[in-house]
Design a protein around this motif. Structure first.
Motif, PDB file in Angstrom:
ATOM      1  N   VAL A 309     -20.914  -4.865 -34.892  1.00 22.84           N
ATOM      2  CA  VAL A 309     -19.819  -5.676 -34.340  1.00 22.84           C
ATOM      3  C   VAL A 309     -18.516  -4.899 -34.457  1.00 22.84           C
ATOM      4  CG1 VAL A 309     -18.529  -7.827 -34.584  1.00 22.84           C
ATOM      5  CG2 VAL A 309     -21.003  -7.825 -34.922  1.00 22.84           C
ATOM      6  N   ILE A 310     -17.860  -4.694 -33.312  1.00 27.98           N
ATOM      7  CA  ILE A 310     -16.563  -4.011 -33.276  1.00 27.98           C
ATOM      8  C   ILE A 310     -15.494  -5.075 -33.083  1.00 27.98           C
ATOM      9  CG2 ILE A 310     -15.140  -2.408 -31.945  1.00 27.98           C
ATOM     10  CD1 ILE A 310     -17.739  -0.900 -31.260  1.00 27.98           C
ATOM     11  N   VAL A 311     -14.452  -5.034 -33.905  1.00 27.28           N
ATOM     12  CA  VAL A 311     -13.467  -6.118 -33.895  1.00 27.28           C
ATOM     13  C   VAL A 311     -12.491  -6.028 -32.717  1.00 27.28           C
ATOM     14  CG1 VAL A 311     -11.731  -7.339 -35.272  1.00 27.28           C
ATOM     15  CG2 VAL A 311     -13.673  -6.274 -36.422  1.00 27.28           C
ATOM     16  N   SER A 312     -11.963  -4.827 -32.445  1.00 23.15           N
ATOM     17  CA  SER A 312     -10.939  -4.718 -31.390  1.00 23.15           C
ATOM     18  C   SER A 312     -11.338  -3.769 -30.280  1.00 23.15           C
ATOM     19  CB  SER A 312      -9.611  -4.230 -31.985  1.00 23.15           C
ATOM     20  OG  SER A 312      -9.121  -5.187 -32.888  1.00 23.15           O
ATOM     21  N   CYS A 313     -11.558  -4.331 -29.079  1.00 20.10           N
ATOM     22  CA  CYS A 313     -11.786  -3.509 -27.876  1.00 20.10           C
ATOM     23  C   CYS A 313     -10.733  -3.907 -26.853  1.00 20.10           C
ATOM     24  CB  CYS A 313     -13.193  -3.727 -27.332  1.00 20.10           C
ATOM     25  SG  CYS A 313     -14.405  -2.746 -28.193  1.00 20.10           S
ATOM     26  N   GLY A 314     -11.062  -4.916 -26.050  1.00 17.42           N
ATOM     27  CA  GLY A 314     -10.111  -5.403 -25.046  1.00 17.42           C
ATOM     28  C   GLY A 314      -8.802  -5.863 -25.666  1.00 17.42           C
ATOM     29  N   SER A 315      -8.872  -6.360 -26.903  1.00 14.93           N
ATOM     30  CA  SER A 315      -7.657  -6.876 -27.553  1.00 14.93           C
ATOM     31  C   SER A 315      -6.630  -5.766 -27.803  1.00 14.93           C
ATOM     32  CB  SER A 315      -8.001  -7.578 -28.868  1.00 14.93           C
ATOM     33  OG  SER A 315      -8.762  -6.734 -29.683  1.00 14.93           O
ATOM     34  N   THR A 316      -7.113  -4.514 -27.963  1.00 12.54           N
ATOM     35  CA  THR A 316      -6.191  -3.377 -28.145  1.00 12.54           C
ATOM     36  C   THR A 316      -5.386  -3.160 -26.865  1.00 12.54           C
ATOM     37  OG1 THR A 316      -7.849  -2.364 -29.578  1.00 12.54           O
ATOM     38  CG2 THR A 316      -6.074  -0.940 -28.826  1.00 12.54           C
ATOM     39  N   ILE A 317      -6.073  -3.241 -25.725  1.00  9.04           N
ATOM     40  CA  ILE A 317      -5.433  -3.062 -24.412  1.00  9.04           C
ATOM     41  C   ILE A 317      -4.441  -4.215 -24.168  1.00  9.04           C
ATOM     42  CG2 ILE A 317      -5.909  -2.760 -21.928  1.00  9.04           C
ATOM     43  CD1 ILE A 317      -7.223  -0.568 -23.656  1.00  9.04           C
ATOM     44  N   GLU A 318      -4.877  -5.441 -24.511  1.00  9.76           N
ATOM     45  CA  GLU A 318      -3.994  -6.621 -24.383  1.00  9.76           C
ATOM     46  C   GLU A 318      -2.706  -6.429 -25.175  1.00  9.76           C
ATOM     47  OE1 GLU A 318      -4.806 -10.094 -22.993  1.00  9.76           O
ATOM     48  OE2 GLU A 318      -5.882  -8.597 -21.812  1.00  9.76           O
ATOM     49  N   ILE A 349      -5.749   3.941 -34.013  1.00  8.37           N
ATOM     50  CA  ILE A 349      -6.810   3.348 -34.845  1.00  8.37           C
ATOM     51  C   ILE A 349      -6.620   1.821 -34.772  1.00  8.37           C
ATOM     52  CG2 ILE A 349      -7.895   3.277 -37.139  1.00  8.37           C
ATOM     53  CD1 ILE A 349      -7.878   6.123 -35.962  1.00  8.37           C
ATOM     54  N   PRO A 350      -7.512   1.105 -34.054  1.00 10.04           N
ATOM     55  CA  PRO A 350      -7.233  -0.300 -33.722  1.00 10.04           C
ATOM     56  C   PRO A 350      -7.616  -1.308 -34.816  1.00 10.04           C
ATOM     57  CG  PRO A 350      -9.225   0.400 -32.646  1.00 10.04           C
ATOM     58  CD  PRO A 350      -8.757   1.575 -33.445  1.00 10.04           C
ATOM     59  N   ALA A 351      -7.137  -1.040 -36.039  1.00 12.46           N
ATOM     60  CA  ALA A 351      -7.512  -1.938 -37.147  1.00 12.46           C
ATOM     61  C   ALA A 351      -6.537  -3.121 -37.237  1.00 12.46           C
ATOM     62  CB  ALA A 351      -7.524  -1.146 -38.455  1.00 12.46           C
ATOM     63  N   PHE A 352      -6.327  -3.807 -36.098  1.00 12.16           N
ATOM     64  CA  PHE A 352      -5.353  -4.912 -36.071  1.00 12.16           C
ATOM     65  C   PHE A 352      -5.781  -6.043 -37.010  1.00 12.16           C
ATOM     66  CE2 PHE A 352      -4.860  -2.658 -32.084  1.00 12.16           C
ATOM     67  CZ  PHE A 352      -3.486  -2.485 -32.030  1.00 12.16           C
ATOM     68  N   ASP A 363      -9.248  -4.628 -44.869  1.00 15.18           N
ATOM     69  CA  ASP A 363      -7.834  -4.547 -45.253  1.00 15.18           C
ATOM     70  C   ASP A 363      -7.050  -3.454 -44.513  1.00 15.18           C
ATOM     71  OD1 ASP A 363      -8.376  -6.563 -47.074  1.00 15.18           O
ATOM     72  OD2 ASP A 363      -8.975  -5.129 -48.621  1.00 15.18           O
ATOM     73  N   TRP A 364      -7.755  -2.637 -43.717  1.00 20.68           N
ATOM     74  CA  TRP A 364      -7.038  -1.601 -42.972  1.00 20.68           C
ATOM     75  C   TRP A 364      -6.069  -2.229 -41.970  1.00 20.68           C
ATOM     76  CZ3 TRP A 364     -10.994   2.740 -41.213  1.00 20.68           C
ATOM     77  CH2 TRP A 364     -11.376   3.477 -42.341  1.00 20.68           C
ATOM     78  N   LYS A 365      -4.988  -1.508 -41.691  1.00 23.55           N
ATOM     79  CA  LYS A 365      -4.042  -1.927 -40.647  1.00 23.55           C
ATOM     80  C   LYS A 365      -4.098  -0.893 -39.516  1.00 23.55           C
ATOM     81  CE  LYS A 365      -2.032  -5.446 -42.870  1.00 23.55           C
ATOM     82  NZ  LYS A 365      -3.248  -5.824 -43.610  1.00 23.55           N
ATOM     83  N   ALA A 366      -3.720  -1.343 -38.314  1.00 22.28           N
ATOM     84  CA  ALA A 366      -3.743  -0.432 -37.161  1.00 22.28           C
ATOM     85  C   ALA A 366      -2.674   0.645 -37.315  1.00 22.28           C
ATOM     86  CB  ALA A 366      -3.510  -1.224 -35.884  1.00 22.28           C
ATOM     87  N   GLN A 492     -12.569  11.310 -36.208  1.00 22.42           N
ATOM     88  CA  GLN A 492     -13.303  11.189 -37.473  1.00 22.42           C
ATOM     89  C   GLN A 492     -12.481  11.690 -38.662  1.00 22.42           C
ATOM     90  OE1 GLN A 492     -17.035  13.146 -36.170  1.00 22.42           O
ATOM     91  NE2 GLN A 492     -18.029  11.253 -36.822  1.00 22.42           N
ATOM     92  N   LEU A 493     -11.709  12.747 -38.455  1.00 24.81           N
ATOM     93  CA  LEU A 493     -10.842  13.271 -39.520  1.00 24.81           C
ATOM     94  C   LEU A 493      -9.855  12.204 -39.988  1.00 24.81           C
ATOM     95  CD1 LEU A 493      -9.946  16.923 -38.363  1.00 24.81           C
ATOM     96  CD2 LEU A 493     -11.100  16.246 -40.488  1.00 24.81           C
ATOM     97  N   ILE A 494      -9.237  11.510 -39.016  1.00 25.55           N
ATOM     98  CA  ILE A 494      -8.241  10.479 -39.371  1.00 25.55           C
ATOM     99  C   ILE A 494      -8.914   9.355 -40.150  1.00 25.55           C
ATOM    100  CG2 ILE A 494      -6.675   8.718 -38.418  1.00 25.55           C
ATOM    101  CD1 ILE A 494      -6.183  10.727 -36.069  1.00 25.55           C
ATOM    102  N   LEU A 495     -10.099   8.922 -39.706  1.00 28.13           N
ATOM    103  CA  LEU A 495     -10.799   7.835 -40.391  1.00 28.13           C
ATOM    104  C   LEU A 495     -11.205   8.252 -41.802  1.00 28.13           C
ATOM    105  CD1 LEU A 495     -13.057   6.122 -37.717  1.00 28.13           C
ATOM    106  CD2 LEU A 495     -10.861   5.399 -38.576  1.00 28.13           C
ATOM    107  N   ASN A 496     -11.632   9.480 -41.958  1.00 28.90           N
ATOM    108  CA  ASN A 496     -12.021   9.953 -43.284  1.00 28.90           C
ATOM    109  C   ASN A 496     -10.816   9.982 -44.236  1.00 28.90           C
ATOM    110  OD1 ASN A 496     -14.707  10.171 -42.671  1.00 28.90           O
ATOM    111  ND2 ASN A 496     -14.533  12.289 -41.959  1.00 28.90           N
TER     112      ASN A 496
END
Length: 500
Positions: A309-318, A349-352, A363-366, A492-496
């Motif tokens: 399950v991916i939390v933000s897809c279309g919502s990032t574009i919105e 990084i769409p961690a809204f 707990d991550w933020k975008a 991947q570098l940023i996520l790590n």
């Protein structure tokens, strides 16, 4: 097969109900919709009125059959069966007279956060995962039933006296449509409750006892494709119609997209995204952040799938459109993205609201990375679109590792699949074909196929109708994609770094 046959398909979703009549070749003949309200009694509580859910189904079906009669007089008897797909995890608890003891608690409701924390602190996570394939989360039904049992006197005494009946939306509708004669569900819906052992295929007594819910009445579980009962939809039909298919909406889309063999996957790209991956090589415990679930079932066969399950897809574009005003219309997205040769080091990084699979970081933020004075709106648009593809790649890669099965093909559906830049980027990134079947109502179509198999309109998967070629759009991967693979490494570098 009869010369002319139709199937009524009901897609009961969170915001409304669709009733669609398909012909035996998969063509939509009539489609009607009825809206459905949600209620928010407290912050993060989401409920619906069980009677209104049922009524929205009757309203949609009654207007559908009325239109059908007007256009095809005398053909009502050619409607051979009904299939139902439903919003998953939402549930109703009712008494022995069929009266709801409380509003339906919707999958989006977060009232059981504290219940989940307590179960996790008591080291319940691995027990739950090894039996249900799921994780302890407010998303699934059980923790909210525990909450009701602890906080609602009516529910508590009904459960204690063995007079409370639990059902996901499919079960509640079936119970109402058959005047209480049929109390059943099927494997895909049962597999989303946290009460059901997906490996032994039975309600899990150990979990029910641990949850303090051993006296709760639970429906009989059967194949998604079966004879569930008969109904006139409160007089909408002259003769009762057999209900021969029931299935959770995401799984219905999985079936409608013909993900029948190992290594086939579908991604529904909406606000968020649900990726289901057909997997025969399953281990009991997922350590890659995926959920194990039942993908679909027909007589004698239960098919498993892994879900990310991916939390933000279309919502990032919105967010780019509505909050930042980066663009005005969706038709601008593609020209903006392709005006650049690459993302030029700009990542979003769409961690809204945290990140879902395979990271599970609530707990991550975008954040936006790699900005320079040369960065334009085009860079933000491209970074947002790429973030959708990168997240899908992360999920698929984790599943491939877990199952030792390479992805064969990804079927996609949802509004944003119209963006050809994103689809081609995804094909190049995954190095596999991406297919858009061109069906808007793919969950309803999946429920119709399941129901047609249940009524023996089609005898086997080989007999299922093939959709017209002109509807299908396929994106072939361009294997010379060093640029794309390099940009994925940057992601991947940023996520790590974020993880550390």
């Amino acid at each position: 097969m009869m010369s002319k046959s139709y199937i009524l398909s009901i897609d009961q979703g969170t915001s409304g109900t669709k009733a669609i009549i398909f012909d035996a070749y998969g063509k939509v003949v009539i489609k009607t919709t009825a809206p459905l309200k949600s209620y928010y009694p407290e912050s993060s509580f989401v409920e619906q009125d069980p009677q209104e859910i049922y009524q929205s189904v009757l309203n949609a079906v009654q207007s559908c059959i009325k239109e059908f009669r007007a256009q095809f007089p005398g053909e009502e008897s050619s409607i051979v069966s009904c299939g139902i797909s439903n919003q998953r995890e939402t549930f109703v608890v009712w008494d022995k007279n069929g009266n709801p003891l409380h509003n339906a608690v919707v999958w989006q409701c977060k009232r059981s956060v504290a219940v989940c924390e307590l179960l996790k602190n008591n080291d319940f996570e691995s027990t739950v995962n090894s039996r249900t394939g799921l994780t302890i989360d407010p998303y699934f039904s059980a923790t909210k039933v525990i909450w009701l049992n602890e906080n609602n006197a009516n529910v508590k005494s009904a459960i204690r006296n063995g007079e409370a009946f639990f059902g996901t939306v499919d079960t509640w509708l079936l119970y109402k449509l058959t005047n209480g004669k049929s109390y059943k569900t099927e494997y895909t819906n049962a597999s989303r409750t946290l009460f059901y052992n997906i490996y032994t295929l039975e309600w899990d007594k150990t979990l029910l006892k641990a949850f303090g819910l051993e006296n709760l009445n639970l429906p009989k579980v059967t194949f998604s494709s079966d004879h569930f009962g008969d109904t006139t939809f409160d007089g909408a039909f002259k003769n009762a119609l057999p209900i021969t298919g029931m299935i959770g909406d995401s799984q219905a889309a999985f079936f409608g997209e013909e993900c029948f063999s190992n290594g086939m996957a579908k991604a529904t790209l909406g606000t968020g995204s649900s990726i289901l991956y057909n997997a025969e090589n399953l281990s009991k415990q997922s350590n890659k952040g995926m959920l194990t679930t039942i993908g679909w079932s027909v007589e004698g066969q239960v098919n498993y799938a892994l879900e990310g399950v991916i939390v933000s897809c279309g919502s990032t574009i919105e967010w780019l459109k509505n909050q930042l005003g980066v663009f005005n219309s969706y038709s601008e997205l593609e020209p903006m993205a392709i005006s650049l040769q690459s993302n030029e080091g700009v990542y979003l990084i769409p961690a809204f609201s945290g990140m879902g699979a395979p990271y599970w970081q609530k707990d991550w933020k975008a954040s936006i990375h790699g900005l320079t004075f040369g960065t334009t709106k085009d860079h933000l648009v491209r970074a947002a679109l790429e973030s959708i593809a990168f997240q899908i790649k992360d999920v698929i890669q984790s599943i491939e590792k877990e199952t030792n099965t390479p992805l064969k093909e990804l079927k996609v559906n949802g509004g944003i699949t119209a963006n050809e830049f994103l689809m081609q980027f995804l094909a190049d990134l995954l190095k596999t074909p991406i297919t858009n079947m061109g069906i808007t109502d793919v969950s309803a179509w999946g429920a119709a196929l399941i129901s047609g198999l249940g009524v023996k309109l089609w005898r086997s998967f080989e007999d299922l109708p093939k959709l017209p070629k002109e509807m299908i759009k396929c994106y072939k991967p361009n294997h010379d994609n060093t640029l794309i693979m390099n940009s994925y490494e940057g992601w991947q570098l940023i996520l790590n770094e974020k993880k550390q």
